[in-house]
Design a protein around this motif. Structure first.
Motif, mmCIF file in Angstrom:
data_model
loop_
_atom_site.group_PDB
_atom_site.id
_atom_site.type_symbol
_atom_site.label_atom_id
_atom_site.label_comp_id
_atom_site.label_asym_id
_atom_site.label_seq_id
_atom_site.Cartn_x
_atom_site.Cartn_y
_atom_site.Cartn_z
ATOM 1 N N SER A 1 0.824 -1.220 0.000
ATOM 2 C CA SER A 1 0.000 0.000 0.000
ATOM 3 C C SER A 1 0.849 1.257 0.000
ATOM 4 O O SER A 1 0.413 2.308 -0.459
ATOM 5 N N TRP A 2 2.075 1.181 0.485
ATOM 6 C CA TRP A 2 2.967 2.328 0.569
ATOM 7 C C TRP A 2 3.851 2.494 -0.668
ATOM 8 O O TRP A 2 4.634 3.428 -0.766
ATOM 9 N N ILE B 1 0.720 0.999 -6.550
ATOM 10 C CA ILE B 1 -0.604 1.630 -6.575
ATOM 11 C C ILE B 1 -0.906 2.158 -7.977
ATOM 12 O O ILE B 1 -2.032 2.010 -8.476
ATOM 13 N N GLN C 1 -2.289 -0.553 -10.359
ATOM 14 C CA GLN C 1 -3.566 -1.216 -10.069
ATOM 15 C C GLN C 1 -4.670 -0.959 -11.100
ATOM 16 O O GLN C 1 -5.359 -1.908 -11.490
ATOM 17 N N SER D 1 0.599 -8.976 -0.473
ATOM 18 C CA SER D 1 0.958 -7.679 0.087
ATOM 19 C C SER D 1 2.177 -7.800 0.992
ATOM 20 O O SER D 1 2.303 -8.736 1.771
ATOM 21 N N ASP E 1 2.702 -5.387 3.131
ATOM 22 C CA ASP E 1 2.349 -4.492 4.237
ATOM 23 C C ASP E 1 2.533 -5.177 5.584
ATOM 24 O O ASP E 1 2.456 -6.404 5.680
ATOM 25 N N LEU F 1 -3.910 -0.478 6.879
ATOM 26 C CA LEU F 1 -3.421 0.192 5.669
ATOM 27 C C LEU F 1 -3.604 -0.699 4.438
ATOM 28 O O LEU F 1 -3.971 -0.225 3.358
ATOM 29 N N TRP F 2 -3.342 -1.972 4.609
ATOM 30 C CA TRP F 2 -3.515 -2.946 3.532
ATOM 31 C C TRP F 2 -4.976 -2.993 3.098
ATOM 32 O O TRP F 2 -5.288 -2.869 1.914
ATOM 33 N N ALA G 1 -6.141 0.215 1.293
ATOM 34 C CA ALA G 1 -5.671 0.302 -0.096
ATOM 35 C C ALA G 1 -6.511 -0.583 -1.012
ATOM 36 O O ALA G 1 -6.854 -0.186 -2.132
ATOM 37 N N LYS H 1 -9.932 1.234 -1.349
ATOM 38 C CA LYS H 1 -9.822 2.462 -2.132
ATOM 39 C C LYS H 1 -9.697 2.163 -3.624
ATOM 40 O O LYS H 1 -10.331 2.813 -4.457
ATOM 41 N N GLN H 2 -8.886 1.179 -3.966
ATOM 42 C CA GLN H 2 -8.676 0.819 -5.379
ATOM 43 C C GLN H 2 -9.762 -0.118 -5.914
ATOM 44 O O GLN H 2 -9.806 -0.388 -7.102
ATOM 45 N N GLN I 1 -6.451 -11.447 -2.375
ATOM 46 C CA GLN I 1 -5.447 -10.647 -1.669
ATOM 47 C C GLN I 1 -4.975 -11.443 -0.458
ATOM 48 O O GLN I 1 -5.803 -11.870 0.349
#
Length: 164
Positions: free
Chosen positions: A61-62, A67, A70, A90, A92, A97-98, A101, A104-105, A111
Motif C-alpha cells: 500500500s505504501w 498503486i 492497479q 501484500s 504491508d 493500511l492494507w 488500499a 480504495k482501489q 489478496q
C-alpha cells in the motif's frame, strides 16, 4: 575400473541433458507454492488457482509504483474474467493500511499477506528484493514471464488467452 568410468560419464551426460522442471523463480520453473491468509484470515493456496492463467503480484500500500499499476490490472482482470486471475501478495505490515488500499482501489481479486513484510518465507521462495514484482503463471503452475508490466503484460496475456 572401466565400468566405474563408464557409469560416471553416463551419469554426467544424463545430468547435462536432463530437462526436468524444478520449483523456482525463473521462466519455465514451477512457481513455488504460497499459502497465506486473505483479508478475512482464511489461507488461500496459490495452487488453488491452477487451471487458469494467474498473475502473482507482490505489492504494498505504501509503494507508489504498485498503486499506480492497479488500474491497469483491474482492466486486464475484467477483460478475461473466467480465464485470468490475480493473486496479490501484500508486503504491508499494518492490516488497516492494507485493507484501506484494497478498498480504495476496489481490487476484486485474491489478496493475501502474512503481515511479516520481509520476514515472510515467501520473500525467500520468490527471491523478493523490492515491489512491485510479478510472475505470470500458466494453468499448470509454470512461470511464463517474470516482472512484466504495462503493455507487455497486456499483450502476453492476450496472446496466451486468445484462441489462435
Amino acid at each position: 575400473m572401466k565400468k566405474i568410468y563408464f557409469v560416471l560419464v553416463f551419469t554426467f551426460f544424463n545430468l547435462l541433458t536432463s530437462n526436468a522442471q524444478v520449483v523456482g523463480t525463473e521462466v519455465g520453473d514451477i512457481a513455488p507454492e504460497i499459502d497465506l491468509p486473505d483479508t478475512k484470515g482464511n489461507n488461500v493456496l496459490l495452487s488453488s488457482l491452477r487451471g487458469e492463467l494467474v498473475l502473482v503480484d507482490f505489492w504494498a500500500s505504501w509503494c507508489g509504483p504498485s498503486i499506480k499499476e492497479q488500474p491497469e490490472l483491474i482492466k486486464l482482470y475484467n477483460t478475461y474474467p473466467d480465464k485470468f486471475s490475480i493473486y496479490s501478495v501484500s508486503m504491508d505490515t499494518k492490516k488497516p493500511l492494507w485493507l484501506a488500499a484494497i478498498a480504495k482501489q476496489k481490487l476484486p481479486w485474491t489478496q493475501v499477506s502474512d503481515l511479516k513484510y520481509w520476514k515472510s518465507p515467501v520473500v525467500g521462495d520468490y527471491m523478493l528484493q523490492s515491489v512491485p514484482l510479478n510472475f505470470l503463471i500458466d494453468k499448470n503452475g509454470i512461470i511464463m514471464a517474470k516482472n512484466i508490466h504495462g503493455n507487455a503484460l497486456n499483450e502476453m496475456v492476450k496472446s496466451l488467452l486468445t484462441p489462435q
